[in-house]
Design a protein around this motif. Structure first.
Motif, PDB file in Angstrom:
ATOM      1  N   ALA A 171     -28.890   5.906 -57.124  1.00  0.00           N
ATOM      2  CA  ALA A 171     -27.771   5.563 -58.271  1.00  0.00           C
ATOM      3  C   ALA A 171     -27.834   4.492 -59.220  1.00  0.00           C
ATOM      4  O   ALA A 171     -27.001   4.361 -59.955  1.00  0.00           O
ATOM      5  N   ARG A 172     -28.808   3.571 -59.062  1.00  0.00           N
ATOM      6  CA  ARG A 172     -29.094   2.901 -60.094  1.00  0.00           C
ATOM      7  C   ARG A 172     -29.421   3.111 -61.374  1.00  0.00           C
ATOM      8  O   ARG A 172     -29.952   4.230 -61.661  1.00  0.00           O
ATOM      9  N   GLY A 173     -29.095   2.122 -62.449  1.00  0.00           N
ATOM     10  CA  GLY A 173     -29.414   2.626 -63.768  1.00  0.00           C
ATOM     11  C   GLY A 173     -28.229   3.269 -64.535  1.00  0.00           C
ATOM     12  O   GLY A 173     -28.380   3.603 -65.743  1.00  0.00           O
ATOM     13  N   ARG A 174     -27.062   3.444 -63.718  1.00  0.00           N
ATOM     14  CA  ARG A 174     -26.082   4.385 -64.403  1.00  0.00           C
ATOM     15  C   ARG A 174     -24.824   3.400 -64.661  1.00  0.00           C
ATOM     16  O   ARG A 174     -23.916   3.776 -65.190  1.00  0.00           O
ATOM     17  N   GLY A 175     -25.216   2.150 -64.531  1.00  0.00           N
ATOM     18  CA  GLY A 175     -23.948   0.944 -65.102  1.00  0.00           C
ATOM     19  C   GLY A 175     -22.775   1.122 -63.981  1.00  0.00           C
ATOM     20  O   GLY A 175     -21.683   0.649 -64.404  1.00  0.00           O
ATOM     21  N   LEU A 176     -23.091   1.575 -62.777  1.00  0.00           N
ATOM     22  CA  LEU A 176     -21.892   1.699 -61.744  1.00  0.00           C
ATOM     23  C   LEU A 176     -21.332   0.263 -61.395  1.00  0.00           C
ATOM     24  O   LEU A 176     -20.266  -0.018 -61.100  1.00  0.00           O
ATOM     25  N   ALA A 177     -22.383  -0.680 -60.995  1.00  0.00           N
ATOM     26  CA  ALA A 177     -21.889  -2.117 -60.739  1.00  0.00           C
ATOM     27  C   ALA A 177     -21.231  -2.529 -61.690  1.00  0.00           C
ATOM     28  O   ALA A 177     -20.052  -3.528 -61.460  1.00  0.00           O
ATOM     29  N   ALA A 178     -21.435  -2.605 -63.065  1.00  0.00           N
ATOM     30  CA  ALA A 178     -20.758  -3.247 -64.310  1.00  0.00           C
ATOM     31  C   ALA A 178     -19.484  -2.750 -64.511  1.00  0.00           C
ATOM     32  O   ALA A 178     -18.716  -3.437 -64.790  1.00  0.00           O
ATOM     33  N   HIS A 179     -19.424  -1.400 -64.231  1.00  0.00           N
ATOM     34  CA  HIS A 179     -18.144  -0.910 -64.033  1.00  0.00           C
ATOM     35  C   HIS A 179     -16.996  -1.279 -63.261  1.00  0.00           C
ATOM     36  O   HIS A 179     -15.990  -1.552 -63.431  1.00  0.00           O
ATOM     37  N   LEU A 180     -17.657  -1.436 -61.838  1.00  0.00           N
ATOM     38  CA  LEU A 180     -16.672  -1.864 -60.775  1.00  0.00           C
ATOM     39  C   LEU A 180     -16.248  -3.406 -60.982  1.00  0.00           C
ATOM     40  O   LEU A 180     -15.304  -3.897 -60.665  1.00  0.00           O
ATOM     41  N   LEU A 181     -17.589  -4.195 -61.578  1.00  0.00           N
ATOM     42  CA  LEU A 181     -17.138  -5.571 -61.921  1.00  0.00           C
ATOM     43  C   LEU A 181     -16.030  -5.530 -62.975  1.00  0.00           C
ATOM     44  O   LEU A 181     -15.250  -6.572 -62.637  1.00  0.00           O
ATOM     45  N   ALA A 182     -16.217  -4.962 -64.001  1.00  0.00           N
ATOM     46  CA  ALA A 182     -15.038  -4.862 -64.979  1.00  0.00           C
ATOM     47  C   ALA A 182     -13.627  -4.690 -64.236  1.00  0.00           C
ATOM     48  O   ALA A 182     -12.706  -5.233 -64.613  1.00  0.00           O
ATOM     49  N   GLU A 183     -13.605  -3.761 -63.430  1.00  0.00           N
ATOM     50  CA  GLU A 183     -12.360  -3.230 -62.800  1.00  0.00           C
ATOM     51  C   GLU A 183     -11.777  -4.454 -61.960  1.00  0.00           C
ATOM     52  O   GLU A 183     -10.647  -4.829 -61.753  1.00  0.00           O
ATOM     53  N   GLN A 184     -12.802  -4.881 -61.294  1.00  0.00           N
ATOM     54  CA  GLN A 184     -12.375  -6.218 -60.360  1.00  0.00           C
ATOM     55  C   GLN A 184     -11.839  -7.364 -61.307  1.00  0.00           C
ATOM     56  O   GLN A 184     -10.946  -8.040 -60.857  1.00  0.00           O
ATOM     57  N   ILE A 185     -12.449  -7.726 -62.179  1.00  0.00           N
ATOM     58  CA  ILE A 185     -12.222  -8.793 -63.084  1.00  0.00           C
ATOM     59  C   ILE A 185     -10.421  -8.346 -63.869  1.00  0.00           C
ATOM     60  O   ILE A 185      -9.736  -9.214 -63.695  1.00  0.00           O
ATOM     61  N   ARG A 186     -10.350  -7.241 -64.082  1.00  0.00           N
ATOM     62  CA  ARG A 186      -8.974  -6.898 -64.633  1.00  0.00           C
ATOM     63  C   ARG A 186      -7.993  -6.953 -63.496  1.00  0.00           C
ATOM     64  O   ARG A 186      -6.873  -7.555 -63.472  1.00  0.00           O
ATOM     65  N   LEU A 187      -8.474  -6.502 -62.243  1.00  0.00           N
ATOM     66  CA  LEU A 187      -7.564  -6.550 -61.192  1.00  0.00           C
ATOM     67  C   LEU A 187      -7.168  -7.981 -60.828  1.00  0.00           C
ATOM     68  O   LEU A 187      -6.150  -8.505 -60.211  1.00  0.00           O
ATOM     69  N   ILE A 188      -8.049  -8.933 -60.739  1.00  0.00           N
ATOM     70  CA  ILE A 188      -8.185 -10.473 -60.239  1.00  0.00           C
ATOM     71  C   ILE A 188      -7.169 -11.090 -61.483  1.00  0.00           C
ATOM     72  O   ILE A 188      -6.289 -11.611 -60.899  1.00  0.00           O
ATOM     73  N   ASN A 189      -7.513 -10.714 -62.447  1.00  0.00           N
ATOM     74  CA  ASN A 189      -6.614 -11.358 -63.580  1.00  0.00           C
ATOM     75  C   ASN A 189      -5.119 -11.021 -63.514  1.00  0.00           C
ATOM     76  O   ASN A 189      -4.337 -11.868 -63.623  1.00  0.00           O
ATOM     77  N   ALA A 190      -4.760  -9.706 -63.124  1.00  0.00           N
ATOM     78  CA  ALA A 190      -3.406  -9.266 -62.947  1.00  0.00           C
ATOM     79  C   ALA A 190      -2.564  -9.817 -61.859  1.00  0.00           C
ATOM     80  O   ALA A 190      -1.533 -10.052 -61.808  1.00  0.00           O
TER      81      ALA A 190
END
Length: 238
Positions: A171-190
């Motif tokens: 599943a690599r090369g699809r940007g999945l890790a970046a997508h999850l990282l962005a969601e975690q950043i938003r979650l932690i900030n909240a």
């Protein structure tokens, strides 16, 4: 940009075990570590002259002392098992711009077999059967199979560490890790906390992704593991 509270990141393991994760801690004197199966990290109070005796009592003869990002070093008769240079990175407060249509799910106890299977295939670092108890784990499934995951780990005051960033090889090369990282950043900030993470200095590909998402290097750190003197042999965790 975040500019305060950085001192809490100097000893993140101790800060986490003495604070948010105290319910997952075990201790002897000034030595503290996570409960078995949760995480291999341990920490000592550098001001206590008995700290290494306390840590030896906590871990037992031949026990493994995972001194994650700790500057203190044990006595000469403690065998060093491994050493790795790393970076501690903190998020700059920007909102990550990641475009993805993939559905993100919150992982729970029922997902543990799939989590451990993904960890076995990707080996993101120290991980045990109770590691998901440290915080929120988010994942992406493809036709029911868990193919990407990002979770929480250390929680020193005011901060939440992002860890266990892993994507299945197919599943690599699809940007999945970046997508999850962005969601975690938003979650932690909240929650009012601030995101940070650790990465091997040699992992330039991961560092590039983290920088694109707003993480900046704060300091160099050392990841080191030691064997407690004694005759019993305990295998070092991944």
């Amino acid at each position: 940009m975040y500019t305060s509270g950085l001192e809490a990141l100097d000893l993140p393991v101790m800060g986490s075990l003495r604070g948010h994760h105290a319910h997952l801690a075990r201790a002897v004197g000034s030595a503290v570590g996570f409960a078995p199966g949760v995480c291999s990290f341990v920490a000592v109070d550098a001001s206590d002259p008995r700290r290494w005796d306390d840590l030896a009592a906590l871990l037992g003869p031949g026990g493994f002392a995972d001194m994650f990002s700790a500057p203190d070093r044990p006595p000469a008769d403690w065998e060093q098992v491994f050493g790795l240079d790393g970076l501690q990175m903190v998020h700059d407060g920007s909102l990550p711009a990641v475009s993805s249509t993939e559905s993100v799910v919150t992982l729970g106890p029922d997902d543990l077999p799939d989590i451990l299977d993904l960890v076995e295939r990707t080996r993101p670092g120290p991980f045990g059967p109770r590691t998901p108890e440290l915080g929120v784990y988010l994942g992406i499934r493809d036709q029911g199979e868990l193919v990407a995951m990002v979770g929480h780990r250390l929680r020193p005051p005011g901060w939440t560490e992002i860890s266990a960033v892993c994507t299945a090889p197919e599943a690599r090369g699809r940007g999945l890790a970046a997508h999850l990282l962005a969601e975690q950043i938003r979650l932690i900030n909240a929650t009012g906390d601030r995101p940070f993470l650790h990465v091997a200095q040699s992992n330039s590909a991961a560092i590039s992704v983290y920088e694109r998402l707003g993480f900046r290097a704060r300091s160099a750190v050392s990841f080191r593991g030691y064997r407690v003197p004694g005759t019993s042999e305990v295998s070092a965790p991944r």
